[in-house]
Design a protein around this motif. Structure first.
Motif, PDB file in Angstrom:
ATOM      1  N   THR A  10       0.835  -1.201   0.000  1.00 16.61           N
ATOM      2  CA  THR A  10       0.000   0.000   0.000  1.00 16.61           C
ATOM      3  C   THR A  10       0.870   1.252   0.000  1.00 16.61           C
ATOM      4  O   THR A  10       0.428   2.326   0.385  1.00 16.61           O
ATOM      5  CB  THR A  10      -0.909   0.007   1.243  1.00 16.61           C
ATOM      6  OG1 THR A  10      -0.104  -0.076   2.428  1.00 16.61           O
ATOM      7  CG2 THR A  10      -1.892  -1.152   1.208  1.00 16.61           C
ATOM      8  N   THR A  11       2.112   1.109  -0.437  1.00 18.04           N
ATOM      9  CA  THR A  11       3.010   2.252  -0.463  1.00 18.04           C
ATOM     10  C   THR A  11       2.545   3.271  -1.490  1.00 18.04           C
ATOM     11  O   THR A  11       1.908   2.931  -2.482  1.00 18.04           O
ATOM     12  CB  THR A  11       4.445   1.804  -0.800  1.00 18.04           C
ATOM     13  OG1 THR A  11       4.433   1.064  -2.034  1.00 18.04           O
ATOM     14  CG2 THR A  11       5.007   0.922   0.296  1.00 18.04           C
ATOM     15  N   ASP A  12       2.889   4.538  -1.248  1.00 16.08           N
ATOM     16  CA  ASP A  12       2.455   5.596  -2.154  1.00 16.08           C
ATOM     17  C   ASP A  12       3.304   5.600  -3.416  1.00 16.08           C
ATOM     18  O   ASP A  12       4.335   4.926  -3.513  1.00 16.08           O
ATOM     19  CB  ASP A  12       2.509   6.957  -1.457  1.00 16.08           C
ATOM     20  CG  ASP A  12       3.908   7.275  -0.936  1.00 16.08           C
ATOM     21  OD1 ASP A  12       4.843   7.392  -1.749  1.00 16.08           O
ATOM     22  OD2 ASP A  12       4.069   7.372   0.298  1.00 16.08           O
ATOM     23  N   GLU A  13       2.871   6.386  -4.376  1.00 20.65           N
ATOM     24  CA  GLU A  13       3.522   6.407  -5.689  1.00 20.65           C
ATOM     25  C   GLU A  13       4.969   6.877  -5.596  1.00 20.65           C
ATOM     26  O   GLU A  13       5.859   6.311  -6.256  1.00 20.65           O
ATOM     27  CB  GLU A  13       2.731   7.321  -6.627  1.00 20.65           C
ATOM     28  CG  GLU A  13       3.256   7.322  -8.053  1.00 20.65           C
ATOM     29  CD  GLU A  13       2.362   8.144  -8.967  1.00 20.65           C
ATOM     30  OE1 GLU A  13       1.698   7.539  -9.836  1.00 20.65           O
ATOM     31  OE2 GLU A  13       2.322   9.383  -8.814  1.00 20.65           O
ATOM     32  N   ASP A  14       5.240   7.880  -4.782  1.00 18.16           N
ATOM     33  CA  ASP A  14       6.613   8.382  -4.664  1.00 18.16           C
ATOM     34  C   ASP A  14       7.547   7.304  -4.126  1.00 18.16           C
ATOM     35  O   ASP A  14       8.701   7.191  -4.567  1.00 18.16           O
ATOM     36  CB  ASP A  14       6.647   9.607  -3.747  1.00 18.16           C
ATOM     37  CG  ASP A  14       5.995  10.827  -4.387  1.00 18.16           C
ATOM     38  OD1 ASP A  14       5.866  10.837  -5.627  1.00 18.16           O
ATOM     39  OD2 ASP A  14       5.604  11.751  -3.638  1.00 18.16           O
ATOM     40  N   THR A  15       7.046   6.509  -3.176  1.00 19.48           N
ATOM     41  CA  THR A  15       7.865   5.426  -2.627  1.00 19.48           C
ATOM     42  C   THR A  15       8.148   4.367  -3.679  1.00 19.48           C
ATOM     43  O   THR A  15       9.272   3.862  -3.784  1.00 19.48           O
ATOM     44  CB  THR A  15       7.166   4.780  -1.410  1.00 19.48           C
ATOM     45  OG1 THR A  15       6.952   5.763  -0.411  1.00 19.48           O
ATOM     46  CG2 THR A  15       8.012   3.650  -0.830  1.00 19.48           C
ATOM     47  N   GLU A  16       7.119   4.023  -4.477  1.00 16.86           N
ATOM     48  CA  GLU A  16       7.308   3.035  -5.539  1.00 16.86           C
ATOM     49  C   GLU A  16       8.326   3.525  -6.570  1.00 16.86           C
ATOM     50  O   GLU A  16       9.177   2.760  -7.038  1.00 16.86           O
ATOM     51  CB  GLU A  16       5.976   2.739  -6.225  1.00 16.86           C
ATOM     52  CG  GLU A  16       5.016   1.898  -5.403  1.00 16.86           C
ATOM     53  CD  GLU A  16       5.526   0.491  -5.143  1.00 16.86           C
ATOM     54  OE1 GLU A  16       6.434   0.035  -5.854  1.00 16.86           O
ATOM     55  OE2 GLU A  16       5.027  -0.151  -4.204  1.00 16.86           O
ATOM     56  N   ILE A  17       8.258   4.801  -6.920  1.00 13.71           N
ATOM     57  CA  ILE A  17       9.217   5.362  -7.878  1.00 13.71           C
ATOM     58  C   ILE A  17      10.619   5.361  -7.283  1.00 13.71           C
ATOM     59  O   ILE A  17      11.610   5.084  -7.982  1.00 13.71           O
ATOM     60  CB  ILE A  17       8.791   6.782  -8.300  1.00 13.71           C
ATOM     61  CG1 ILE A  17       7.511   6.711  -9.139  1.00 13.71           C
ATOM     62  CG2 ILE A  17       9.902   7.469  -9.105  1.00 13.71           C
ATOM     63  CD1 ILE A  17       6.938   8.062  -9.521  1.00 13.71           C
ATOM     64  N   SER A  18      10.708   5.644  -6.003  1.00 16.90           N
ATOM     65  CA  SER A  18      12.011   5.613  -5.329  1.00 16.90           C
ATOM     66  C   SER A  18      12.603   4.208  -5.377  1.00 16.90           C
ATOM     67  O   SER A  18      13.817   4.036  -5.602  1.00 16.90           O
ATOM     68  CB  SER A  18      11.855   6.079  -3.885  1.00 16.90           C
ATOM     69  OG  SER A  18      13.077   5.958  -3.179  1.00 16.90           O
ATOM     70  N   ARG A  19      11.756   3.194  -5.160  1.00 22.69           N
ATOM     71  CA  ARG A  19      12.241   1.811  -5.214  1.00 22.69           C
ATOM     72  C   ARG A  19      12.672   1.435  -6.633  1.00 22.69           C
ATOM     73  O   ARG A  19      13.638   0.694  -6.817  1.00 22.69           O
ATOM     74  CB  ARG A  19      11.145   0.863  -4.723  1.00 22.69           C
ATOM     75  CG  ARG A  19      10.889   0.969  -3.223  1.00 22.69           C
ATOM     76  CD  ARG A  19       9.769   0.050  -2.771  1.00 22.69           C
ATOM     77  NE  ARG A  19       9.597   0.086  -1.321  1.00 22.69           N
ATOM     78  CZ  ARG A  19       8.647  -0.563  -0.663  1.00 22.69           C
ATOM     79  NH1 ARG A  19       7.783  -1.331  -1.328  1.00 22.69           N
ATOM     80  NH2 ARG A  19       8.555  -0.471   0.647  1.00 22.69           N
ATOM     81  N   LEU A  20      11.942   1.947  -7.618  1.00 24.21           N
ATOM     82  CA  LEU A  20      12.331   1.701  -9.003  1.00 24.21           C
ATOM     83  C   LEU A  20      13.695   2.334  -9.280  1.00 24.21           C
ATOM     84  O   LEU A  20      14.562   1.718  -9.931  1.00 24.21           O
ATOM     85  CB  LEU A  20      11.270   2.273  -9.943  1.00 24.21           C
ATOM     86  CG  LEU A  20      11.519   2.114 -11.449  1.00 24.21           C
ATOM     87  CD1 LEU A  20      11.620   0.644 -11.830  1.00 24.21           C
ATOM     88  CD2 LEU A  20      10.399   2.787 -12.246  1.00 24.21           C
ATOM     89  N   LYS A  21      13.896   3.531  -8.794  1.00 23.66           N
ATOM     90  CA  LYS A  21      15.181   4.212  -8.960  1.00 23.66           C
ATOM     91  C   LYS A  21      16.304   3.397  -8.329  1.00 23.66           C
ATOM     92  O   LYS A  21      17.405   3.286  -8.882  1.00 23.66           O
ATOM     93  CB  LYS A  21      15.122   5.596  -8.337  1.00 23.66           C
ATOM     94  CG  LYS A  21      16.406   6.414  -8.472  1.00 23.66           C
ATOM     95  CD  LYS A  21      16.220   7.798  -7.885  1.00 23.66           C
ATOM     96  CE  LYS A  21      17.471   8.649  -8.041  1.00 23.66           C
ATOM     97  NZ  LYS A  21      18.614   8.112  -7.291  1.00 23.66           N
ATOM     98  N   GLN A  22      16.049   2.802  -7.166  1.00 23.96           N
ATOM     99  CA  GLN A  22      17.069   1.987  -6.505  1.00 23.96           C
ATOM    100  C   GLN A  22      17.456   0.788  -7.360  1.00 23.96           C
ATOM    101  O   GLN A  22      18.632   0.413  -7.430  1.00 23.96           O
ATOM    102  CB  GLN A  22      16.548   1.514  -5.147  1.00 23.96           C
ATOM    103  CG  GLN A  22      16.376   2.620  -4.112  1.00 23.96           C
ATOM    104  CD  GLN A  22      15.656   2.141  -2.862  1.00 23.96           C
ATOM    105  OE1 GLN A  22      15.527   0.942  -2.630  1.00 23.96           O
ATOM    106  NE2 GLN A  22      15.169   3.074  -2.063  1.00 23.96           N
TER     107      GLN A  22
END
Length: 600
Positions: free
Chosen positions: A161-173
């Motif tokens: 249920t993470t927010d979009e910014d967190t998901e994008i941050s994980r993608l960046k990682q």
């Protein structure tokens, strides 16, 4: 060749695409998939991808399929997940992939193992996709060899249920760790994707250097019903051809919107081992046969000149003769392509009709897509649901009551049925009730139907202007002594009208169906078509259903403590009960099967 190298060598304005396949469940399906991939390779994808079962459940088949396609001239992307995977198995897979010339890996965390509510790593070193990426980049023999892709989630990760910014941050990682390209999850809302994509690009480095994104367009009706109006849904439920038409139009629209809004030119098609819809989408877009800057070498070397140079997809007037798995491994796909026959000239070669049949448990087991929509399909019955819906069964009578409560809508689901009884099954409810009260727990059935309108709201299917037919059948679990009683009755009074299969957890199978016999139990008659057979019961598919069914008993038992009465009961049922499937061929008499089974 690495996918990144392929993309870098291309004209930036030229569209390109990849196709995804899964390892078929049956040997025949595997053989015929090779021919299907050969035909689809005429469309010139820059690569194909091969999926990976959780915990390496399809390890051998995934590696075999990926190796065959790679060695035959198609650059191949092998999926690899963390689910139930330990370092030793990951090393084995990477080593084998490299030996087979495979240079592309799609690194994924993977879904939770069937029946688990939460994803729990088997190896603490591999808990997320980033761990796979980092590991590949840390091993010298793999780091420079593999081009690594990862998943993006414009609609959010399904298990968080993470927010979009967190998901994008994980993608960046994941990209920071060494990913070369991104494949997004399936989506249908182009506007939402475009908004997400722009947010990703606003992050700048490292996304500026990552290779173009892909999307997975429409797959099938079940994945899209929530986006359709109620009126549309009623129509589509009747006519599968309308579903396919809608799917093609939606896929084309989404692709065009994404292209226009982002400039993305790379697209990934989840084929589900089918071919017609993909062909139609690419043909509508004008991309058929144009993905590569040069003709696909596999096709150019193997197909007659007029077909190899064509910019249109291979149509139903040519199909490829299936080869044995051994032949495929030895000769490669290019050799398989050299023999063509007319469509419809033999049962094994009716590839043009495979896409028209359901490909789940009742489909043609020779289809490359057989099993994808399997009705067992994993129970999807979590531990929490089991405890709420089924409580704590300690006796056979408790289990009987669970199945009866489901028939009477007191329980919304069981491990063998994800929803309430269908309207069709309700027409034979009194008979199912009698079987279950006898302790024969029913898990599948259909009534006899003699020429009902295809528009009938309960049993109708297909185009509206037709008639549908069904033989009555039922499937249930019972004891071995019950099987013996049924067998004796079939011999003494079946009079050739009754066929059955019975199988148990130990692998035994009993039947009176002749070797190679196949019972079509649902068929339709429509204008301008041959007879359409949508439901087939035969030995090969029954054995697959049987194994899946008993694995559900194991899964259900695992939700209770090892020493509990509930677990002992469920494991005893698994070990000692039989799954029985019975068909009565007299579809003119709707009571024939029930009279035979239930009358003393």
């Amino acid at each position: 060749m690495k996918l990144s190298t392929q993309i870098e060598a291309r004209d930036a304005d030229h569209p390109f695409f990849t196709f995804e396949f899964f390892p078929p469940r049956t040997d025949q399906g595997f053989e015929n998939l090779m021919s299907r991939i050969s035909r689809l390779s005429a469309l010139n994808p820059i690569a194909i991808s091969v999926t990976w079962g959780a915990g390496g459940s399809t390890k051998d088949r995934s590696l075999e399929l990926a190796s065959l396609t790679q060695q035959s001239g198609l650059d191949t992307i092998l999926h690899l997940t963390c689910t139930n995977m330990e370092r030793g198995l990951i090393d084995e897979v990477l080593k084998t992939a490299k030996e087979q010339g495979i240079q592309n890996i799609l690194a994924l965390r993977g879904d939770p193992p069937r029946g688990k509510e939460e994803w729990i790593p088997a190896d603490p070193r591999f808990t997320r996709a980033i761990d796979l990426v980092s590991y590949i980049r840390s091993v010298p023999e793999y780091s420079d060899w593999f081009c690594v892709g990862v998943a993006g989630y414009p609609d959010g990760h399904p298990d968080t249920t993470t927010d979009e910014d967190t998901e994008i941050s994980r993608l960046k990682q994941k990209v920071d760790a060494g990913a070369d390209f991104i494949v997004t999850q399936l989506f249908y809302d182009a506007d939402y994707f475009i908004s997400w994509y722009k947010k990703v690009r606003e992050q700048g480095s490292p996304f500026d250097s990552v290779k173009p994104f892909f999307l997975i367009p429409l797959r099938r009706y079940n994945g899209t019903r929530n986006s359709w109006s109620h009126a549309d849904t009623n129509i589509f439920l009747h006519d599968d051809s309308l579903v396919k038409d809608y799917g093609v139009k939606l896929a084309v629209a989404v692709i065009q919107e994404v292209q226009s809004g982002t400039g993305i030119n790379g697209f990934h098609f989840c084929t589900l081992n089918l071919e017609k819809s993909v062909q139609r989408v690419l043909q509508t877009l004008g991309w058929a046969g144009s993905s590569s800057t040069a003709p696909n070498k596999l096709i150019a070397d193997s197909v007659p000149g007029d077909l190899a140079s064509s910019s249109t997809p291979v149509q139903g007037d040519l199909v490829i003769s299936p080869q044995s798995a051994t032949d495929s491994a030895t000769l490669g796909l290019s050799s398989i392509l050299t023999t063509t026959v007319e469509a419809g000239s033999g049962e094994l070669n009716k590839a043009a009709t495979w896409d028209d049949f359901p490909n789940g448990r009742f489909g043609d087991f020779k289809s490359p897509a057989y099993g994808d929509q399997d009705q067992w399909g994993g129970s999807n019955f979590s531990k929490n649901e089991a405890l709420i819906e089924s409580g704590k069964p300690k006796t056979v009578e408790d289990l009987t009551n669970i199945f009866l409560d489901h028939l009477h809508s007191k329980l919304s689901s069981t491990p063998f049925s994800s929803g309430p009884l269908s309207a069709e099954s309700l027409t034979i409810l009194p008979h199912l009730e009698r079987l279950n009260k006898r302790g024969w727990w029913t898990v599948g059935s259909q009534p006899a139907v003699n020429g009902a309108s295809s528009s009938d709201e309960v049993v109708g299917w297909g185009p509206r202007s037709g008639y549908v037919f069904q033989k009555c059948f039922v499937e249930f679990f019972c004891g071995e002594k019950d099987v013996e009683v049924i067998e004796k009755k079939i011999i003494e009074s079946g009079n050739g009208w009754v066929h059955y299969f019975a199988g148990n957890y130990k692998g035994e199978c009993r039947t009176n169906v002749p070797e190679g016999g196949r019972n079509a139990v649902t068929w339709g008659v429509f204008p301008g078509q041959e007879i359409v057979q949508t439901t087939i019961i035969e030995r090969e598919s029954f054995l697959h259903w049987k194994d899946e069914a008993f694995s559900i008993w194991s899964e259900w038992a695992s939700y209770y403590r090892p020493d509990s009465d509930e677990r002992k009961l469920l494991e005893d049922v698994r070990d000692n009960r039989w799954l029985v499937s019975i068909v009565h061929h007299d579809y003119l008499d709707p009571e024939a099967l029930w009279t035979f089974l239930l009358d003393q």
